[in-house]
Design an enzyme around this catalytic site. Structure first.
Site, short mmCIF file in Angstrom:
data_model
loop_
_atom_site.label_atom_id
_atom_site.label_comp_id
_atom_site.label_asym_id
_atom_site.label_seq_id
_atom_site.Cartn_x
_atom_site.Cartn_y
_atom_site.Cartn_z
N HIS A 459 -34.36 36.25 -52.17
CA HIS A 459 -35.51 35.35 -52.28
C HIS A 459 -36.80 36.12 -52.04
O HIS A 459 -37.46 35.98 -51.01
CB HIS A 459 -35.37 34.19 -51.28
CG HIS A 459 -34.29 33.23 -51.63
ND1 HIS A 459 -33.06 33.22 -51.01
CD2 HIS A 459 -34.24 32.24 -52.57
CE1 HIS A 459 -32.31 32.27 -51.53
NE2 HIS A 459 -32.99 31.66 -52.48
N HIS A 499 -41.97 28.33 -55.99
CA HIS A 499 -40.91 27.44 -55.49
C HIS A 499 -40.18 28.00 -54.27
O HIS A 499 -39.55 27.24 -53.53
CB HIS A 499 -39.90 27.16 -56.61
CG HIS A 499 -38.89 28.24 -56.79
ND1 HIS A 499 -39.20 29.44 -57.41
CD2 HIS A 499 -37.58 28.33 -56.42
CE1 HIS A 499 -38.13 30.21 -57.42
NE2 HIS A 499 -37.13 29.57 -56.83
N ASP A 500 -40.25 29.31 -54.02
CA ASP A 500 -39.60 29.91 -52.85
C ASP A 500 -40.58 30.71 -52.00
O ASP A 500 -40.18 31.58 -51.24
CB ASP A 500 -38.44 30.81 -53.27
CG ASP A 500 -37.13 30.06 -53.41
OD1 ASP A 500 -36.95 29.06 -52.69
OD2 ASP A 500 -36.29 30.46 -54.23
N ASP A 616 -33.89 28.31 -61.48
CA ASP A 616 -33.69 28.80 -60.12
C ASP A 616 -32.33 29.49 -59.96
O ASP A 616 -32.21 30.48 -59.23
CB ASP A 616 -33.81 27.63 -59.14
CG ASP A 616 -33.84 28.08 -57.70
OD1 ASP A 616 -34.24 29.23 -57.44
OD2 ASP A 616 -33.48 27.28 -56.81
N GLN A 715 -18.10 32.36 -56.76
CA GLN A 715 -18.84 32.33 -58.02
C GLN A 715 -18.16 31.42 -59.04
O GLN A 715 -18.83 30.66 -59.74
CB GLN A 715 -18.97 33.75 -58.59
CG GLN A 715 -19.89 34.67 -57.80
CD GLN A 715 -21.32 34.17 -57.83
OE1 GLN A 715 -21.78 33.49 -56.92
NE2 GLN A 715 -22.04 34.48 -58.89
#
Length: 815
Positions: A459, A499-500, A616, A715
């Site tokens: 991030h 957004h982060d 995202d 995953q």
């Protein structure tokens, strides 16, 4: 003369009004020992501090109770039933009463709420009663021994001196660490306790002359404990104000400091003292229009922000000073500059001559004059113009924002320290109207957002820019950009790129479980997403939001207002909370089936949330090489959090203890939004310090095989349950080129197939350069079990052939 007096009276009245207006933080009588001006906030502050040491208080009470029980046993050991005296009875009674008091206080502390027990009266009462009982017990016990000439032979390690030292140390540490007591009250209790013990020594050893060593030792212990008290006091976040005074006294002229700070501004007649950020002094505000940077967030006590009240104002001053100095020393500063002072414009003010003058006095006077007439936005703008414009790389790439398969993580733009600024400006500026001031504000906004992205493995600023790039691609693929006007396209892209912002590298669940300050502020609801929104709009509030509005728009003009735009941006950012994933997908699914589904109006926000959600987690749908790198990075971030969680469990760290905040292996205080942190990241960006480039990031999780083994299955689950349904909802929105089917969904299927293959043969995951230093890799290499193809080089045809070979090996029993 009367007119002159009237003028003076009017000026005094105005001063009083200003003082009343700016009366806020520090009471003048507590200038060295800060207290919140608002008594209610001071009470809240102390409650939280005491709540944080609840376990410490209980541990102390338990230890003290244990010591007193031993004493009670000793006191009753020599109790002779036949000739019991009143002295022996008193000793036992006082000891039992002390035990009962400890038990009552311990129960009250452990089982009752902070509002009912964490009061100053409770602690003072406990301290006084404990000392009274202890004093009487020891005195009568010693007197009994002296009268009977009977030493305690049965417990030879127990004697009066040892008992004194143990009690003095345990109870003193409790007094000194207790934040419910003020600094002076703690010192007062400490001195009284010392005097009481010296008196007890004198009374106990009344027939002995050689007790000076005991008094010396107990006084020496008192000095050590007082030093500990001062250290504890200075280390408390809000009391660090005193450090800054000491710094000023050490580095500035003492007489000047004394006359300016004490003589002029520490008047007994004044009610309070505020901080003047313009002239870097602690004095009354003189400028009516002056405003603190985010005064409602950083200066005032707000939302239990413990480090905000008495620290950030000085950080802000340092930030502004450093920015101005870094701007003014640049040789490229225009020699012919105009400065607006008090409404008048002065031309030909030579910055270079003033700053580089050999006479510091001239520089300082100009510097002070300049600061008085610049607000925060002006200062940031100067810094931006001087520093950043020379470092911006103009992006000459048509693929960014258009080509989904563009390898952004390996591109020169993705590795830039100003990636948010450069990519954001490239994608957003076409929607800004032809206005230089608005474009400058956009660049300034992106610079500050860039500076609040931290060097987390995943991030980070690269992730923010990647999501903006993918959001723009999806807007084009789904024809979303044709439904929105320019103003809302700007908002859409700003939401994606911010957004982060400020992400600390920990998840919402971690913040909630550890009762982090952000989880308290946002009530455990979309904690980080709310925090990202808060930072975004705090910066917009500082520099102005007018650059968001494109006055050339011809559609949806009536909705181009700040309230609607703010709601739009907040909704998009909040939608990235994975806890709300299925809720947003269900809303979009229902709206899409509705007959009144209209992207150009009511459903614009619904499609926007789905687009930004897919962007995202869009690395799952990139080419395998890029996706594998992003997976490595996000795995490292999750692993780092896992280590911190294990550390908390192993150390039994109280999740309510905020004192761990800001330490190593926890969320760094530098990741909390304030202007000092913006400045630090700003300087790193200017100096091209890139700490989030994939090639430089150290992966610690690779040395833990159990964690590595869990990645493929995780995953596969994430692809099948989260990503696949999301993409299928968007398939119906794609245009005739079918890019979602041919690129996005196709890449996802290939990556999913690859993870299934790796899940069955984890050795494939280790065949990469990053893994060469692990013991598992060396073991595979020794046994010649590594496949020839590297993990990051796996292509679509390799997945097919490897899957086929793997099935044949299973069939023939080779695996």
């Amino acid at each position: 003369m009367n007119e002159y007096n009237n003028d003076n009276m009017e000026q005094e009245k105005e001063k009083k009004k200003e003082e009343q207006k700016y009366k806020n933080i520090i009471k003048k009588e507590y200038f060295i020992f800060p207290r919140l001006y608002d008594k209610n906030k001071e009470i809240e502050y102390n409650k939280l501090r005491i709540h944080n040491i609840k376990e410490y208080i209980c541990i102390h009470l338990t230890i003290s109770l244990f010591i007193i029980l031993i004493e009670c046993f000793v006191f009753s050991f020599n109790l002779n039933i036949k000739d019991t005296t009143y002295v022996e009875i008193c000793v036992v009674i006082f000891s039992i009463l002390n035990c009962l008091m400890h038990i009552v206080v311990l129960i009250k502390m452990y089982f009752f709420t902070s509002e009912s027990v964490y009061t100053k009266g409770v602690f003072i009462g406990y301290i006084v009663l404990n000392q009274v009982f202890q004093f009487l017990s020891l005195y009568f016990f010693t007197k009994r021994n002296e009268q009977s000439k009977n030493d305690i032979a049965h417990l030879k390690y127990y004697d009066n001196s040892f008992n004194l030292y143990v009690h003095f140390f345990v109870d003193s540490v409790f007094i000194l660490c207790l934040p419910a007591l003020s600094f002076f009250l703690s010192v007062l209790f400490m001195m009284m306790f010392l005097c009481l013990n010296i008196l007890l020594i004198n009374m106990i050893k009344f027939n002995k002359t050689n007790y000076g060593s005991d008094i010396y030792h107990i006084c020496l212990l008192s000095v050590v404990l007082l030093m500990f008290l001062i250290l504890r006091y200075m280390m408390e976040e809000r009391n660090r104000l005193l450090f800054f005074f000491i710094k000023d006294m050490m580095f500035d002229n003492y007489k000047k400091w004394y006359s300016d700070y004490i003589g002029a501004h520490y008047d007994k007649d004044k009610d309070s003292t505020t901080i003047n950020g313009d002239n870097n002094k602690y004095e009354k505000e003189k400028c009516e229009d002056y405003k603190f940077l985010f005064s409602n967030k950083c200066i005032l006590f707000h939302d239990f922000t413990l480090n905000a009240c008495y620290k950030d104002y000085y950080s802000m001053i340092c930030f502004l000073n450093k920015l101005l100095k870094s701007c003014n020393i640049k040789e490229d500063m225009s020699s012919n500059t105009s400065v607006n002072i008090n409404g008048d414009t002065y031309q030909n003010m030579n910055f270079h001559d003033n700053i580089n003058s050999n006479i510091p006095k001239n520089y300082n006077s100009f510097y002070e004059e300049l600061k008085k007439n610049l607000n925060e936005s002006d200062i940031l703008t100067i810094a931006y113009e001087v520093e950043v414009l020379k470092n911006i790389k103009k992006i000459n790439c048509d693929e960014i924002g258009k080509n989904w398969d563009y390898s952004f993580i390996d591109s020169e733009y993705g590795k830039s320290t100003l990636v948010i600024l450069e990519v954001g400006y490239h994608l957003i500026s076409p929607y800004i109207e032809n206005n230089e001031n608005k474009k400058k504000k956009l660049q300034l906004f992106l610079l500050l957002i860039n500076s609040m992205y931290f060097p987390n493995p995943y991030h980070n600023a690269n992730h923010g820019a990647t999501v903006c790039h993918l959001s723009k691609c999806l807007a084009h693929i789904t024809d979303y950009d044709s439904y929105l006007n320019n103003t809302y396209m700007i908002c859409y892209l700003i939401a994606s790129i911010a957004h982060d912002v400020g992400h600390p590298g920990k998840t919402n669940s971690y913040l909630s479980e550890t009762n982090h300050i952000l989880s308290i502020r946002y009530n455990d609801m979309s904690i980080l997403e709310n925090y990202h929104c808060s930072i975004t709009f705090s910066i917009l509030q500082l520099i102005g939001f007018d650059f968001l509005i494109n006055n050339e728009d011809t559609k949806l003009v009536e909705k181009n207002n700040y309230t609607n735009m703010r709601k739009f941006i907040i909704e998009l950012i909040i939608s990235t909370d994975m806890k709300l994933h299925f809720e947003y997908v269900d809303i979009f699914k229902k709206r899409k089936k509705s007959q009144n589904f209209d992207i150009s109006d009511t459903d614009a926000i619904n499609l926007g949330t789905i687009n930004i959600k897919l962007a995202d987690i869009g690395h799952t749908c990139l080419k395998w090489k890029d996706h594998a790198k992003w997976t490595m990075l996000v795995s490292e971030e999750f692993f780092s959090q896992k280590r911190v969680e294990e550390l908390h469990k192993n150390k039994n760290i109280d999740p309510l203890n905020f004192s761990n905040f800001g330490k190593e292996d926890n969320i760094d205080e530098g990741m909390i939004f304030n202007y000092e942190n913006i400045y630090i990241n700003y300087i790193n960006n200017i100096n091209n310090i890139n700490t989030y480039d994939y090639s430089y990031i150290k992966l610690n999780f690779i040395h833990h095989h159990d964690f590595v083994k869990s990645i493929p299955s995780t995953q596969v689950y994430f692809f099948e349950i989260i990503v696949m349904p999301l993409i299928k909802e968007l398939q119906s929105m794609e245009k005739s080129k079918k890019e979602i089917t041919q690129k996005v969904l196709h890449n996802l299927n290939i990556n999913l197939q690859t993870w299934r293959l790796i899940e069955k043969n984890i050795n494939l995951f280790y065949n990469t350069e990053k893994m060469t230093g692990t013991d598992y890799y060396k073991n595979l290499e020794k046994q010649k079990l590594l496949r020839g193809i590297r993990l990051l080089d796996i292509a679509e045809e390799d997945v097919i052939s490897l899957t086929k070979n793997f099935k044949e090996e299973i069939k023939h029993g080779k695996l």
